[in-house]
Write a protein that holds these residues in place. Structure first.
Motif, PDB file in Angstrom:
ATOM      1  N   LYS A  48    -104.823-148.589  18.461  1.00 17.51           N
ATOM      2  CA  LYS A  48    -105.278-149.420  19.585  1.00 17.51           C
ATOM      3  C   LYS A  48    -106.793-149.352  19.711  1.00 17.51           C
ATOM      4  CE  LYS A  48    -104.347-150.124  24.447  1.00 17.51           C
ATOM      5  NZ  LYS A  48    -103.756-149.588  25.657  1.00 17.51           N
ATOM      6  N   LYS A  49    -107.350-148.160  19.561  1.00 12.69           N
ATOM      7  CA  LYS A  49    -108.795-147.970  19.653  1.00 12.69           C
ATOM      8  C   LYS A  49    -109.527-148.763  18.556  1.00 12.69           C
ATOM      9  CE  LYS A  49    -111.744-144.283  18.490  1.00 12.69           C
ATOM     10  NZ  LYS A  49    -111.866-142.865  18.266  1.00 12.69           N
ATOM     11  N   ILE A  50    -108.989-148.743  17.338  1.00 14.78           N
ATOM     12  CA  ILE A  50    -109.621-149.445  16.227  1.00 14.78           C
ATOM     13  C   ILE A  50    -109.464-150.951  16.373  1.00 14.78           C
ATOM     14  CG2 ILE A  50    -109.575-149.806  13.711  1.00 14.78           C
ATOM     15  CD1 ILE A  50    -110.643-147.047  14.446  1.00 14.78           C
ATOM     16  N   ILE A  51    -108.262-151.419  16.682  1.00 19.85           N
ATOM     17  CA  ILE A  51    -107.975-152.856  16.772  1.00 19.85           C
ATOM     18  C   ILE A  51    -108.734-153.492  17.950  1.00 19.85           C
ATOM     19  CG2 ILE A  51    -106.166-154.584  17.150  1.00 19.85           C
ATOM     20  CD1 ILE A  51    -106.150-153.228  14.351  1.00 19.85           C
ATOM     21  N   ASP A  52    -108.817-152.781  19.063  1.00 21.25           N
ATOM     22  CA  ASP A  52    -109.498-153.345  20.235  1.00 21.25           C
ATOM     23  C   ASP A  52    -111.009-153.073  20.222  1.00 21.25           C
ATOM     24  OD1 ASP A  52    -107.087-154.268  21.126  1.00 21.25           O
ATOM     25  OD2 ASP A  52    -106.728-152.574  22.489  1.00 21.25           O
ATOM     26  N   GLY A  53    -111.474-152.225  19.303  1.00 23.09           N
ATOM     27  CA  GLY A  53    -112.883-151.855  19.264  1.00 23.09           C
ATOM     28  C   GLY A  53    -113.754-152.872  18.551  1.00 23.09           C
ATOM     29  N   ALA A  54    -115.002-152.477  18.376  1.00 25.90           N
ATOM     30  CA  ALA A  54    -115.975-153.341  17.676  1.00 25.90           C
ATOM     31  C   ALA A  54    -115.975-152.990  16.190  1.00 25.90           C
ATOM     32  CB  ALA A  54    -117.368-153.126  18.269  1.00 25.90           C
ATOM     33  N   ALA A  55    -116.530-153.873  15.406  1.00 21.59           N
ATOM     34  CA  ALA A  55    -116.560-153.681  13.950  1.00 21.59           C
ATOM     35  C   ALA A  55    -117.393-152.474  13.545  1.00 21.59           C
ATOM     36  CB  ALA A  55    -117.067-154.932  13.260  1.00 21.59           C
ATOM     37  N   GLU A  56    -118.378-152.101  14.297  1.00 24.93           N
ATOM     38  CA  GLU A  56    -119.222-150.957  13.917  1.00 24.93           C
ATOM     39  C   GLU A  56    -118.731-149.694  14.559  1.00 24.93           C
ATOM     40  OE1 GLU A  56    -121.562-150.803  11.587  1.00 24.93           O
ATOM     41  OE2 GLU A  56    -120.948-152.849  11.211  1.00 24.93           O
TER      42      GLU A  56
END
Length: 188
Positions: free
Chosen positions: A180-188
């Protein structure tokens, strides 16, 4: 006349299956060395390959399976003694390469166990690989590689594909909170 056809009916001939060679200690050693030249393997993998050869040969030529099993065990012990098979080195190399390609600790452990590496060695090598590349970094590598979440080509479809991306991360062995953190986060 075409040699791949029968003389009488002109029908295509069935290809002949290659007969296995009669198993012997020398044959098994040559087969093992040839296999190890091409592939890195664990003790368990090599035994599986050699036992398939033994069983195939015994079906055609007959013989005593227990005698052949003794040859396989003696050969494997010799190869381990000479350093041609090393489960520790195999597990370390495999764990590091899988981790660098973004695989989760769970997937790495599963792949190593399937190759016949002992549980203690698996735990040790997965811990080493995780010390070098964290689980969070591996999840980010995997998402980038599979173009999930913030790494999608078309950012406008990101929200529409959120559930699908979370499911892909879960199948790759990453915990839900991290996915969830990766999918909802920013590309960097």
């Amino acid at each position: 006349m075409d040699e791949s056809r029968d003389e009488v009916g002109g029908k295509p001939r069935e290809p002949r299956k290659k007969q296995p060679r009669k198993v012997s200690p020398r044959y098994l050693e040559n087969a093992a060395l040839h296999y190890l030249k091409r592939y890195s393997a664990t003790v368990s993998q090599l035994k599986r390959v050699l036992l398939r050869k033994v069983d195939r040969s015994l079906r055609v030529h007959g013989g005593e399976r227990t005698e052949a099993l003794g040859w396989v065990d003696a050969l494997v012990e010799k190869l381990v003694r000479n350093g041609l098979i090393n489960d520790q080195a195999y597990a370390e190399t495999k764990a590091h390469s899988l981790r660098a390609s973004g695989r989760s600790a769970r997937v790495i452990a599963q792949k190593l166990k399937l190759k016949g590496v002992s549980t203690e060695v698996v735990a040790q090598k997965v811990a080493q690989a995780t010390a070098e590349v964290s689980e969070d970094a591996a999840a980010r590598i995997w998402a980038r590689k599979k173009r999930l979440g913030p790494f999608r080509r078309d950012p406008s479809t990101r929200q529409d594909n959120r559930q699908r991306d979370l499911a892909a991360m879960a199948r790759a062995g990453f915990p839900f909170a991290m996915a969830k953190k990766i999918i909802d986060g920013a590309a960097e």
